[in-house]
Write a protein that holds these residues in place. Structure first.
Motif, short mmCIF file in Angstrom:
data_model
loop_
_atom_site.label_atom_id
_atom_site.label_comp_id
_atom_site.label_asym_id
_atom_site.label_seq_id
_atom_site.Cartn_x
_atom_site.Cartn_y
_atom_site.Cartn_z
N ALA B 74 -0.10 6.81 5.25
CA ALA B 74 -0.40 6.67 3.82
C ALA B 74 -0.37 5.20 3.41
CB ALA B 74 0.62 7.47 3.00
N LEU B 75 0.59 4.45 3.95
CA LEU B 75 0.66 3.01 3.67
C LEU B 75 -0.65 2.33 4.08
CD1 LEU B 75 2.12 0.25 3.16
CD2 LEU B 75 3.09 0.47 5.46
N LYS B 76 -1.12 2.65 5.29
CA LYS B 76 -2.37 2.04 5.76
C LYS B 76 -3.53 2.41 4.84
CE LYS B 76 -1.23 2.25 10.71
NZ LYS B 76 -1.47 3.03 11.95
N ALA B 77 -3.59 3.67 4.44
CA ALA B 77 -4.70 4.13 3.59
C ALA B 77 -4.64 3.48 2.21
CB ALA B 77 -4.65 5.66 3.46
N ILE B 78 -3.45 3.36 1.67
CA ILE B 78 -3.30 2.73 0.35
C ILE B 78 -3.68 1.25 0.42
CG2 ILE B 78 -1.57 1.99 -1.36
CD1 ILE B 78 -0.23 4.74 -1.01
N LYS B 79 -3.25 0.57 1.48
CA LYS B 79 -3.57 -0.85 1.63
C LYS B 79 -5.07 -1.06 1.87
CE LYS B 79 -0.81 -3.92 1.90
NZ LYS B 79 -0.27 -4.80 0.83
N GLU B 80 -5.70 -0.08 2.49
CA GLU B 80 -7.15 -0.18 2.70
C GLU B 80 -7.88 -0.06 1.36
OE1 GLU B 80 -8.58 2.03 6.15
OE2 GLU B 80 -10.39 2.50 5.02
N PHE B 81 -7.37 0.86 0.51
CA PHE B 81 -7.96 1.04 -0.82
C PHE B 81 -7.65 -0.15 -1.73
CE2 PHE B 81 -7.04 2.44 -5.21
CZ PHE B 81 -8.32 2.78 -5.61
N ASP B 82 -6.40 -0.63 -1.65
CA ASP B 82 -5.95 -1.72 -2.52
C ASP B 82 -5.10 -2.69 -1.69
OD1 ASP B 82 -4.94 -3.41 -4.42
OD2 ASP B 82 -3.73 -1.89 -5.46
N PRO B 83 -5.69 -3.72 -1.14
CA PRO B 83 -4.94 -4.66 -0.30
C PRO B 83 -3.75 -5.30 -1.02
CG PRO B 83 -7.29 -5.02 -0.07
CD PRO B 83 -7.12 -4.06 -1.20
N ALA B 84 -3.78 -5.30 -2.36
CA ALA B 84 -2.66 -5.90 -3.12
C ALA B 84 -1.55 -4.90 -3.41
CB ALA B 84 -3.20 -6.48 -4.43
N SER B 107 4.13 -3.17 4.56
CA SER B 107 5.29 -2.81 3.73
C SER B 107 6.08 -4.06 3.38
CB SER B 107 6.18 -1.82 4.49
OG SER B 107 7.37 -1.61 3.79
N LYS B 108 6.55 -4.15 2.13
CA LYS B 108 7.27 -5.34 1.68
C LYS B 108 8.74 -5.32 2.05
CE LYS B 108 3.72 -7.25 -0.12
NZ LYS B 108 3.08 -8.33 0.66
#
Lengths: 156, 133
Positions: B74-84, B107-108
């Motif tokens: 999910a992290l990868k998918a979210i970052k793909e949709f919104d890199p920020a 992940s921060k």
């Protein structure tokens, strides 16, 4: 099973209960047993895979499970075991076994946990095979006994 | 409890992703008690992706072991949709491999359950300071 692994589970389970439930655990005498001696009323089962493979079972009597869940949920004499109780107990099992495996981290490369599964009744079937040997570690608490059964071998 | 930063000019919004209702409620209480706004919850990674696109929260707390889609997927998918996107992993799986994989995927921070409240709020304050102020 290596001593380091036994110690990891003792410390991991104690830490999870202290931090998440606010409950001190007094360790009893570990024993080795077969699956027919896994006596329980409420069981949280977690499969372990990776460099080690096996299963961990966190077991309680019904009254102890309800008391632990009520404490986690901030309920005082709640409705007994309900869906919220099982949800909280699964998360506790997840944290207890996760913490234990983390303590083995300097000895292994990769370990994964399955989603926790709750069973009610004395028949525990999840992740269990007839030829498994378990290490059982009982713990005394103010609300009754909690026992973790572990059957782990090095993965292929 | 660590208060929300005094020089904060707005209320930061959160989405909590965890398959355990117990943990979602615990995190919601913690975040709302610190002055943050929880705008949504998701019980698995797939639901998290859908809700992220809909709600666009400032920050996401993300479990790893979940049904349907794992937290790392999910992290990868979210970052793909919104890199920020700003995502913090909060999980029982604290092994080095999990930490490295999550950080590598963007992940921060990586917080292991059971957590101390101060550890969570301290991490979020630092992330907000670094990314939004």
């Amino acid at each position: 099973m290596k001593v380091e692994m036994i110690n990891a589970f003792i410390k991991g389970v104690k830490e999870a209960f202290r931090k998440e439930v606010g409950l001190g655990l007094e360790q009893g005498e570990p024993r080795v047993c077969g699956p027919d001696q896994v006596v329980t009323s409420v069981t949280i089962s977690l499969g372990i895979s990776g460099d080690y493979r096996g299963v961990a079972l966190l077991t309680f009597s019904t009254a102890t499970a309800a008391a632990v869940a009520d404490s986690m949920l901030g309920r005082n004499g709640g409705p007994g075991l309900d869906d919220d109780s099982f949800d909280a107990l699964c998360e506790l099992g997840n944290m207890a076994v996760g913490r234990s495996l983390q303590r083995l981290d300097d000895q292994v490369l990769r370990l994964d946990l399955s989603l926790p599964v709750v069973s009610v009744g004395d028949k525990v079937s999840h992740h269990i095979r007839n030829n498994m040997r378990f290490l059982a570690i009982p713990f005394g608490t103010d609300v009754g006994e909690v026992t973790i059964f572990i059957s782990i071998a090095e993965g292929s | 409890m660590i208060p929300v930063s005094e020089n904060q000019s707005r209320t930061f919004t959160f989405m909590i992703v965890d398959d355990a209702k117990y943990m979602r409620a615990k995190l919601r209480n913690l975040l709302e008690g610190a002055g943050y706004k929880v705008v949504g919850e998701a019980g698995d990674g797939a639901e998290a992706l859908v809700k992220y696109k809909e709600l666009l929260p400032d920050l996401v707390t993300m479990d790893i072991t979940m049904p349907e889609m794992s937290g790392v997927e999910a992290l990868k998918a979210i970052k793909e949709f919104d890199p920020a996107a700003v995502v913090v992993m909060i999980t029982a799986m604290g092994m080095q491999q999990n930490v490295a994989e999550a950080i590598q995927c963007g992940s921060k921070d990586f917080i292991v359950k059971p957590f101390d409240d101060e550890r969570v709020l301290g991490s979020l304050s630092r992330i907000i300071r670094n990314h939004f102020q």
